[in-house]
Design a protein around this motif. Structure first.
Motif, PDB file in Angstrom:
ATOM      1  N   GLN A   7       0.829  -1.205   0.000  1.00 12.47           N
ATOM      2  CA  GLN A   7       0.000   0.000   0.000  1.00 12.47           C
ATOM      3  C   GLN A   7       0.861   1.252   0.000  1.00 12.47           C
ATOM      4  O   GLN A   7       1.873   1.330   0.679  1.00 12.47           O
ATOM      5  CB  GLN A   7      -0.922   0.020   1.221  1.00 12.47           C
ATOM      6  CG  GLN A   7      -1.968  -1.056   1.189  1.00 12.47           C
ATOM      7  CD  GLN A   7      -2.911  -0.961   2.379  1.00 12.47           C
ATOM      8  OE1 GLN A   7      -2.531  -0.530   3.460  1.00 12.47           O
ATOM      9  NE2 GLN A   7      -4.140  -1.360   2.164  1.00 12.47           N
ATOM     10  N   GLY A   8       0.392   2.229  -0.769  1.00 13.93           N
ATOM     11  CA  GLY A   8       1.040   3.536  -0.761  1.00 13.93           C
ATOM     12  C   GLY A   8       2.434   3.559  -1.360  1.00 13.93           C
ATOM     13  O   GLY A   8       3.280   4.326  -0.911  1.00 13.93           O
ATOM     14  N   CYS A   9       2.676   2.736  -2.360  1.00 12.40           N
ATOM     15  CA  CYS A   9       3.974   2.737  -3.036  1.00 12.40           C
ATOM     16  C   CYS A   9       4.051   3.980  -3.924  1.00 12.40           C
ATOM     17  O   CYS A   9       3.199   4.188  -4.775  1.00 12.40           O
ATOM     18  CB  CYS A   9       4.127   1.486  -3.897  1.00 12.40           C
ATOM     19  SG  CYS A   9       3.924  -0.065  -3.007  1.00 12.40           S
ATOM     20  N   HIS A  10       5.054   4.814  -3.712  1.00  8.90           N
ATOM     21  CA  HIS A  10       5.215   6.063  -4.460  1.00  8.90           C
ATOM     22  C   HIS A  10       6.304   5.915  -5.527  1.00  8.90           C
ATOM     23  O   HIS A  10       7.407   5.456  -5.219  1.00  8.90           O
ATOM     24  CB  HIS A  10       5.600   7.206  -3.512  1.00  8.90           C
ATOM     25  CG  HIS A  10       4.480   7.684  -2.659  1.00  8.90           C
ATOM     26  ND1 HIS A  10       3.914   6.924  -1.667  1.00  8.90           N
ATOM     27  CD2 HIS A  10       3.821   8.852  -2.657  1.00  8.90           C
ATOM     28  CE1 HIS A  10       2.949   7.611  -1.086  1.00  8.90           C
ATOM     29  NE2 HIS A  10       2.871   8.788  -1.672  1.00  8.90           N
ATOM     30  N   PHE A  11       5.946   6.349  -6.734  1.00 13.00           N
ATOM     31  CA  PHE A  11       6.884   6.298  -7.853  1.00 13.00           C
ATOM     32  C   PHE A  11       6.740   7.582  -8.667  1.00 13.00           C
ATOM     33  O   PHE A  11       5.688   8.201  -8.675  1.00 13.00           O
ATOM     34  CB  PHE A  11       6.598   5.109  -8.774  1.00 13.00           C
ATOM     35  CG  PHE A  11       6.564   3.788  -8.067  1.00 13.00           C
ATOM     36  CD1 PHE A  11       7.731   3.173  -7.634  1.00 13.00           C
ATOM     37  CD2 PHE A  11       5.360   3.142  -7.836  1.00 13.00           C
ATOM     38  CE1 PHE A  11       7.706   1.955  -6.986  1.00 13.00           C
ATOM     39  CE2 PHE A  11       5.322   1.921  -7.190  1.00 13.00           C
ATOM     40  CZ  PHE A  11       6.493   1.322  -6.758  1.00 13.00           C
ATOM     41  N   TYR A  12       7.790   7.937  -9.385  1.00  9.87           N
ATOM     42  CA  TYR A  12       7.737   9.083 -10.289  1.00  9.87           C
ATOM     43  C   TYR A  12       7.724   8.554 -11.715  1.00  9.87           C
ATOM     44  O   TYR A  12       8.602   7.789 -12.111  1.00  9.87           O
ATOM     45  CB  TYR A  12       8.937  10.012 -10.083  1.00  9.87           C
ATOM     46  CG  TYR A  12       8.678  11.410 -10.601  1.00  9.87           C
ATOM     47  CD1 TYR A  12       8.075  12.352  -9.789  1.00  9.87           C
ATOM     48  CD2 TYR A  12       8.995  11.750 -11.905  1.00  9.87           C
ATOM     49  CE1 TYR A  12       7.808  13.624 -10.266  1.00  9.87           C
ATOM     50  CE2 TYR A  12       8.737  13.017 -12.392  1.00  9.87           C
ATOM     51  CZ  TYR A  12       8.139  13.947 -11.561  1.00  9.87           C
ATOM     52  OH  TYR A  12       7.858  15.206 -12.041  1.00  9.87           O
ATOM     53  N   GLN A  26       5.068  13.045 -12.840  1.00  8.75           N
ATOM     54  CA  GLN A  26       4.393  13.286 -11.569  1.00  8.75           C
ATOM     55  C   GLN A  26       4.504  12.053 -10.682  1.00  8.75           C
ATOM     56  O   GLN A  26       4.966  11.002 -11.111  1.00  8.75           O
ATOM     57  CB  GLN A  26       2.927  13.650 -11.792  1.00  8.75           C
ATOM     58  CG  GLN A  26       2.116  12.574 -12.483  1.00  8.75           C
ATOM     59  CD  GLN A  26       0.759  13.073 -12.891  1.00  8.75           C
ATOM     60  OE1 GLN A  26      -0.019  13.496 -12.043  1.00  8.75           O
ATOM     61  NE2 GLN A  26       0.465  13.044 -14.177  1.00  8.75           N
ATOM     62  N   ILE A  27       4.056  12.204  -9.457  1.00  3.48           N
ATOM     63  CA  ILE A  27       4.077  11.097  -8.502  1.00  3.48           C
ATOM     64  C   ILE A  27       2.828  10.242  -8.700  1.00  3.48           C
ATOM     65  O   ILE A  27       1.711  10.764  -8.806  1.00  3.48           O
ATOM     66  CB  ILE A  27       4.144  11.624  -7.061  1.00  3.48           C
ATOM     67  CG1 ILE A  27       5.483  12.336  -6.839  1.00  3.48           C
ATOM     68  CG2 ILE A  27       3.961  10.481  -6.060  1.00  3.48           C
ATOM     69  CD1 ILE A  27       5.577  13.057  -5.516  1.00  3.48           C
ATOM     70  N   VAL A  64       6.090   1.547 -13.659  1.00  2.24           N
ATOM     71  CA  VAL A  64       5.698   2.947 -13.444  1.00  2.24           C
ATOM     72  C   VAL A  64       6.831   3.893 -13.819  1.00  2.24           C
ATOM     73  O   VAL A  64       6.604   4.921 -14.461  1.00  2.24           O
ATOM     74  CB  VAL A  64       5.241   3.194 -11.989  1.00  2.24           C
ATOM     75  CG1 VAL A  64       4.925   4.671 -11.773  1.00  2.24           C
ATOM     76  CG2 VAL A  64       4.017   2.350 -11.644  1.00  2.24           C
ATOM     77  N   GLU A  65       8.066   3.549 -13.472  1.00  7.09           N
ATOM     78  CA  GLU A  65       9.179   4.476 -13.671  1.00  7.09           C
ATOM     79  C   GLU A  65       9.875   4.352 -15.028  1.00  7.09           C
ATOM     80  O   GLU A  65      10.502   5.308 -15.468  1.00  7.09           O
ATOM     81  CB  GLU A  65      10.205   4.306 -12.546  1.00  7.09           C
ATOM     82  CG  GLU A  65       9.661   4.752 -11.203  1.00  7.09           C
ATOM     83  CD  GLU A  65      10.694   4.762 -10.102  1.00  7.09           C
ATOM     84  OE1 GLU A  65      11.822   4.265 -10.303  1.00  7.09           O
ATOM     85  OE2 GLU A  65      10.370   5.273  -9.014  1.00  7.09           O
TER      86      GLU A  65
END
Length: 120
Positions: A7-12, A26-27, A64-65
Motif C-alpha cells: 500500500q502507498g507505493c510512491h513512484f515518479y 508526476q508522482i 511505473v518508472e
C-alpha cells in the motif's frame, strides 16, 4: 483466499493523456493486493512457499518508472499481466493507481483507477 498487499507505493513516472504529464512527470501512488493460498508458508516459514513482496514492488517500480502510457488503465493492465507471469501462485490481483496532482482544475486528494483481475 489469503492476501499479500503493498500500500502507498510512491513512484515518479510520465503517464498521462496530456503533453505536460508526459514531459514533466508526476508522482503515482500504487496499491496492490494479491490473493493466493498462504497456508503452506504459514506452516513452513519458508520464503519459497509465498510470493516475495519485495519482488512485486520491483515489478511495480519497473513499469511505473521506466515505461510511458497515456492511460493508467494500460499501465495497470501491463503490471497485472507481468505479476501473473512472474508469480504463479497469485490467483487475483487488485491494483489501484492514483495521481496526486494531475493538471485538472479543482480540489481533490487524488484521481485514479482500480483494476481487479483473476487468473484465467
Amino acid at each position: 483466499m489469503d492476501k499479500i498487499y503493498l500500500q502507498g507505493c510512491h513512484f515518479y513516472g510520465y503517464h498521462g493523456a496530456l503533453t505536460e504529464e508526459q514531459k514533466l512527470g508526476q508522482i503515482f501512488i500504487v496499491d496492490c493486493t494479491l490473493s493466493l493460498d498462504l497456508e503452506k508458508a504459514s506452516q513452513t516459514d519458508r520464503l519459497t512457499d509465498t510470493v516475495h513482496y519485495g519482488m512485486v514492488f520491483d515489478c511495480l517500480k519497473k513499469h511505473v518508472e521506466n515505461e510511458k502510457y497515456q492511460l493508467l488503465e494500460k499501465l495497470a493492465g501491463v503490471i497485472i499481466a507481468d505479476i501473473f507471469r512472474q508469480f504463479l501462485p497469485v490467483q487475483t490481483i487488485k491494483l489501484t493507481i492514483r495521481k496526486k496532482n494531475p493538471p485538472i482544475n479543482g480540489h481533490y486528494s487524488a484521481v485514479g483507477i482500480e483494476l481487479e483481475r483473476s487468473r484465467t
